[in-house]
Design a protein around this motif. Structure first.
Motif, mmCIF file in Angstrom:
data_model
loop_
_atom_site.group_PDB
_atom_site.id
_atom_site.type_symbol
_atom_site.label_atom_id
_atom_site.label_comp_id
_atom_site.label_asym_id
_atom_site.label_seq_id
_atom_site.Cartn_x
_atom_site.Cartn_y
_atom_site.Cartn_z
ATOM 1 N N LEU A 156 0.831 -1.238 0.004
ATOM 2 C CA LEU A 156 0.030 -0.015 0.056
ATOM 3 C C LEU A 156 1.011 1.226 0.163
ATOM 4 C CD1 LEU A 156 -2.700 -0.812 2.749
ATOM 5 C CD2 LEU A 156 -3.069 -1.012 0.145
ATOM 6 N N GLY A 157 0.047 2.290 -0.443
ATOM 7 C CA GLY A 157 1.072 3.521 -0.336
ATOM 8 C C GLY A 157 1.735 4.098 -1.665
ATOM 9 N N GLU A 158 2.834 4.423 -1.679
ATOM 10 C CA GLU A 158 3.313 4.976 -3.011
ATOM 11 C C GLU A 158 4.021 3.865 -3.775
ATOM 12 O OE1 GLU A 158 7.586 7.265 -4.439
ATOM 13 O OE2 GLU A 158 6.937 7.432 -2.470
ATOM 14 N N THR A 159 2.975 3.318 -4.447
ATOM 15 C CA THR A 159 3.417 2.226 -5.268
ATOM 16 C C THR A 159 4.128 2.418 -6.616
ATOM 17 O OG1 THR A 159 1.335 0.879 -4.611
ATOM 18 C CG2 THR A 159 2.402 -0.115 -6.385
ATOM 19 N N ARG A 160 5.427 1.671 -6.591
ATOM 20 C CA ARG A 160 6.212 2.121 -7.903
ATOM 21 C C ARG A 160 6.418 0.756 -8.577
ATOM 22 N NH1 ARG A 160 11.160 5.544 -5.864
ATOM 23 N NH2 ARG A 160 10.050 7.534 -4.862
ATOM 24 N N THR A 161 6.526 0.681 -9.758
ATOM 25 C CA THR A 161 6.763 -0.469 -10.634
ATOM 26 C C THR A 161 7.961 -1.459 -10.279
ATOM 27 O OG1 THR A 161 7.852 0.866 -12.421
ATOM 28 C CG2 THR A 161 5.439 0.395 -12.492
ATOM 29 N N GLU A 162 9.014 -0.313 -9.852
ATOM 30 C CA GLU A 162 10.290 -0.889 -9.357
ATOM 31 C C GLU A 162 10.101 -1.693 -8.076
ATOM 32 O OE1 GLU A 162 11.103 3.122 -11.485
ATOM 33 O OE2 GLU A 162 9.636 2.297 -10.123
ATOM 34 N N THR A 163 9.166 -1.230 -7.325
ATOM 35 C CA THR A 163 9.176 -1.820 -5.919
ATOM 36 C C THR A 163 8.365 -2.927 -6.286
ATOM 37 O OG1 THR A 163 8.752 0.287 -4.697
ATOM 38 C CG2 THR A 163 7.767 -1.878 -3.799
ATOM 39 N N ILE A 164 7.360 -3.367 -7.096
ATOM 40 C CA ILE A 164 6.707 -4.843 -7.580
ATOM 41 C C ILE A 164 7.860 -5.205 -8.213
ATOM 42 C CG2 ILE A 164 5.323 -5.511 -8.971
ATOM 43 C CD1 ILE A 164 3.415 -2.991 -8.742
ATOM 44 N N SER A 165 8.542 -5.030 -9.002
ATOM 45 C CA SER A 165 9.439 -5.853 -9.653
ATOM 46 C C SER A 165 10.570 -6.437 -8.686
ATOM 47 C CB SER A 165 10.488 -5.047 -10.722
ATOM 48 O OG SER A 165 9.355 -4.661 -11.717
ATOM 49 N N TYR A 166 10.856 -5.567 -7.617
ATOM 50 C CA TYR A 166 12.165 -6.140 -6.778
ATOM 51 C C TYR A 166 11.210 -7.139 -5.993
ATOM 52 C CZ TYR A 166 14.599 -6.163 -2.616
ATOM 53 O OH TYR A 166 15.204 -6.747 -1.540
ATOM 54 N N LEU A 167 10.055 -7.127 -5.380
ATOM 55 C CA LEU A 167 9.563 -8.104 -4.674
ATOM 56 C C LEU A 167 9.265 -9.145 -5.252
ATOM 57 C CD1 LEU A 167 6.639 -5.718 -2.563
ATOM 58 C CD2 LEU A 167 8.953 -6.589 -1.837
ATOM 59 N N HIS A 168 8.812 -9.203 -6.540
ATOM 60 C CA HIS A 168 8.849 -10.336 -7.152
ATOM 61 C C HIS A 168 9.960 -11.085 -7.554
ATOM 62 C CE1 HIS A 168 4.821 -9.112 -9.525
ATOM 63 N NE2 HIS A 168 4.545 -9.503 -8.385
ATOM 64 N N SER A 169 11.033 -10.337 -7.900
ATOM 65 C CA SER A 169 12.447 -10.978 -7.884
ATOM 66 C C SER A 169 12.830 -11.623 -6.326
ATOM 67 C CB SER A 169 13.293 -9.932 -8.336
ATOM 68 O OG SER A 169 13.726 -8.992 -7.287
ATOM 69 N N ALA A 170 12.477 -11.064 -5.508
ATOM 70 C CA ALA A 170 12.802 -11.606 -4.060
ATOM 71 C C ALA A 170 11.895 -12.918 -3.924
ATOM 72 C CB ALA A 170 12.441 -10.570 -3.334
ATOM 73 N N GLY A 171 11.119 -13.441 -4.851
ATOM 74 C CA GLY A 171 10.269 -14.444 -4.571
ATOM 75 C C GLY A 171 8.695 -14.249 -4.085
ATOM 76 N N LYS A 172 8.435 -13.137 -3.787
ATOM 77 C CA LYS A 172 7.356 -12.733 -3.009
ATOM 78 C C LYS A 172 6.080 -12.612 -4.248
ATOM 79 C CE LYS A 172 9.890 -12.320 0.499
ATOM 80 N NZ LYS A 172 9.979 -13.342 1.517
ATOM 81 N N CYS A 173 4.782 -13.043 -3.858
ATOM 82 C CA CYS A 173 3.639 -12.596 -4.442
ATOM 83 C C CYS A 173 3.117 -11.572 -3.954
ATOM 84 C CB CYS A 173 2.729 -14.097 -4.324
ATOM 85 S SG CYS A 173 3.476 -15.366 -5.405
ATOM 86 N N VAL A 174 2.768 -10.623 -4.700
ATOM 87 C CA VAL A 174 2.323 -9.134 -4.455
ATOM 88 C C VAL A 174 0.887 -8.982 -4.678
ATOM 89 C CG1 VAL A 174 2.980 -6.816 -4.393
ATOM 90 C CG2 VAL A 174 4.748 -8.449 -4.428
ATOM 91 N N VAL A 175 0.298 -8.129 -3.899
ATOM 92 C CA VAL A 175 -0.932 -7.533 -3.914
ATOM 93 C C VAL A 175 -0.876 -5.984 -3.796
ATOM 94 C CG1 VAL A 175 -3.603 -7.582 -3.424
ATOM 95 C CG2 VAL A 175 -2.371 -9.466 -3.380
#
Length: 353
Positions: A156-175
Motif C-alpha cells: 500500500l501507499g506509494e506504489t512504484r513499478t520498481e518496488t513490485i519488480s523488486y518484490l517479485h524478484s525476491a520470490g514474493k507474491c504481491v497484491v
C-alpha cells in the motif's frame, strides 16, 4: 473406483496437483479430455466439469489449435506452507508537503481500514507482519525487515513499478491496491475510480454546474490520473470545455486543497464546484472557501473521496470506496494457494450529502 458423487472434485484436484508438480515449463499443454477420461476412468462430462472449474478460476485457458494450457498470469500454483503475510506500507511523506507549507494535521485513514479488514479475515489462519519502508530504501531494508519472512505481501501507499519488480524478484507474491499502470503483471484490487469520479461530476453538471474545477493528486500516481480521467470524461461528454485554469495538480494533502483553492478564488470568475482527489484535500478547500467569506455547498460545492469527515466539520459529497469490502477482496487473494496476477474491481458508491 471413484465415487461418482465426488468424481468431479477428484478429477479437478488431481489435474491441479499435476499442474503444481510439473509446472508450466514441464507441462506446456494439458492432455486431451479423452486422455483424462481414460486416465481417471470417468465420463467426458465429469472431465469437462473439472476443466471448466479450472477455466473459471483462470488457472488454465484454451489456446486455438493447441488445447488447454496454464494461463500466463499464473505466478504460483502451490505455496510452501508459510503462516506469515506481510503488510508493507510505503509512505507518501517524502513527496507530500513539498509543494505547500504544512498547515493541517491529517492522516488518510484508508490504510488502517484496509489493514483492519484484512486482519479480521485472516487472523485465525495467518500471522500478519506490518512494516513501513520508504520506496527508495526497500532494496536495502526489505531483506532485513520482518516482512522478508512472508511469501505474500500486501503493498500500500506509494506504489512504484520498481518496488513490485523488486518484490517479485525476491520470490514474493504481491497484491497492490489502486494501482492502474498497464502492462505490469501483479495481483491488484482496484476501485472503479474513473466511473465514480465520472458519476460525481455528472451529478454536479446535472445540478447546473459548468465552472467545475478539479484539484488532483500527485501527477505521476496512477490513482490520481485514473480519478482525473473520470472527471475529464464527464466534462467532455457533457460538452463542457475543460478550462486549464480550473485543472490543478497537488500532493493529496489538505494543504494542497487549501492553497490551490485560494488561487482558484482569486480568479476573475471563480468555480462554482470543486472536485477534490480525496477528503483531506476537500477539507483544505473548504477552509479556504470559508476564510474567503463564502459558504461551502452554497457558493462553492466541494466533493471528495474516502467518506471521511474530520469531526463532521464539513458534510461534503464524497465517494465511499468500501474499504472493508476492499480488505475482504484482498484477503481472498492472499489466502489462496494458486496465485494469479489478475485485477479485481471493487465498486464504490457516491455519497451525496
Amino acid at each position: 473406483m471413484i465415487n461418482s458423487q465426488y468424481a468431479y472434485d477428484y478429477v479437478y484436484e488431481k489435474i491441479l496437483e499435476e499442474l503444481r508438480e510439473k509446472g508450466r515449463e514441464n507441462m506446456p499443454v494439458l492432455p486431451s479430455e479423452k486422455e483424462y477420461c481414460e486416465k481417471f476412468g470417468v465420463s467426458l462430462t465429469t472431465v469437462r466439469r473439472a476443466l471448466d472449474r479450472l477455466y473459471n478460476e483462470k488457472i488454465i485457458v484454451k489456446m486455438k489449435g493447441q488445447g488447454s494450457v496454464i494461463a500466463d498470469n499464473v505466478r504460483c500454483l502451490k505455496f510452501v506452507p508459510n503462516k506469515f503475510i506481510g503488510l508493507l506500507m510505503v509512505p507518501f511523506d517524502d513527496i507530500q508537503g513539498r509543494m505547500f507549507e504544512r498547515k493541517f494535521v491529517y492522516v488518510n485513514p484508508y490504510a488502517q481500514k484496509i489493514y483492519k479488514s484484512v486482519y479480521n479475515e485472516l487472523k485465525d489462519t495467518y500471522d500478519l507482519l506490518i512494516d513501513t519502508i520508504g520506496a527508495e530504501d526497500i532494496p536495502k531494508k526489505f531483506p532485513i525487515s520482518v516482512l522478508s519472512r512472508a511469501d505474500k505481501i500486501l503493498l500500500l501507499g506509494e506504489t512504484r513499478t520498481e518496488t513490485i519488480s523488486y518484490l517479485h524478484s525476491a520470490g514474493k507474491c504481491v497484491v497492490v491496491y489502486n494501482f492502474f499502470e498497464k502492462g505490469i503483471d501483479v495481483a491488484r484490487v482496484n476501485g472503479d475510480e474513473r466511473l465514480q469520479y465520472k458519476t460525481m461530476t455528472e451529478w454536479l453538471i446535472a445540478n447546473g454546474h459548468k465552472r467545475i474545477a478539479s484539484i488532483n493528486g500527485i501527477n505521476f500516481f496512477s490513482e490520481s490520473i485514473e480519478r482525473y480521467m473520470g472527471f475529464q470524461e464527464a466534462m467532455i461528454m457533457s460538452d463542457i470545455y475543460l478550462e486549464n485554469r480550473f485543472i490543478k495538480w497537488g500532493d493529496m494533502t489538505p494543504e494542497s486543497g487549501y492553497f490551490i483553492t485560494k488561487e482558484l478564488l482569486a480568479l476573475p470568475q471563480i468555480p462554482t464546484a470543486i472536485v477534490c482527489v480525496n477528503d483531506g484535500v476537500a477539507m483544505g478547500a473548504c477552509d479556504a472557501i470559508t476564510e474567503a467569506g463564502l459558504t461551502v455547498g452554497k457558493d462553492v460545492v466541494v466533493t471528495g473521496h474516502d467518506n471521511y469527515a474530520e469531526d463532521g466539520k464539513y458534510a461534503i459529497p464524497t465517494i465511499d470506496p468500501d474499504y472493508d469490502g476492499v480488505g475482504k477482496q484482498i484477503a481472498a487473494m492472499l489466502r489462496r494457494e494458486t496465485w494469479l496476477d489478475e485485477e479485481i474491481i471493487h465498486a464504490g458508491k457516491p455519497i451525496i450529502r
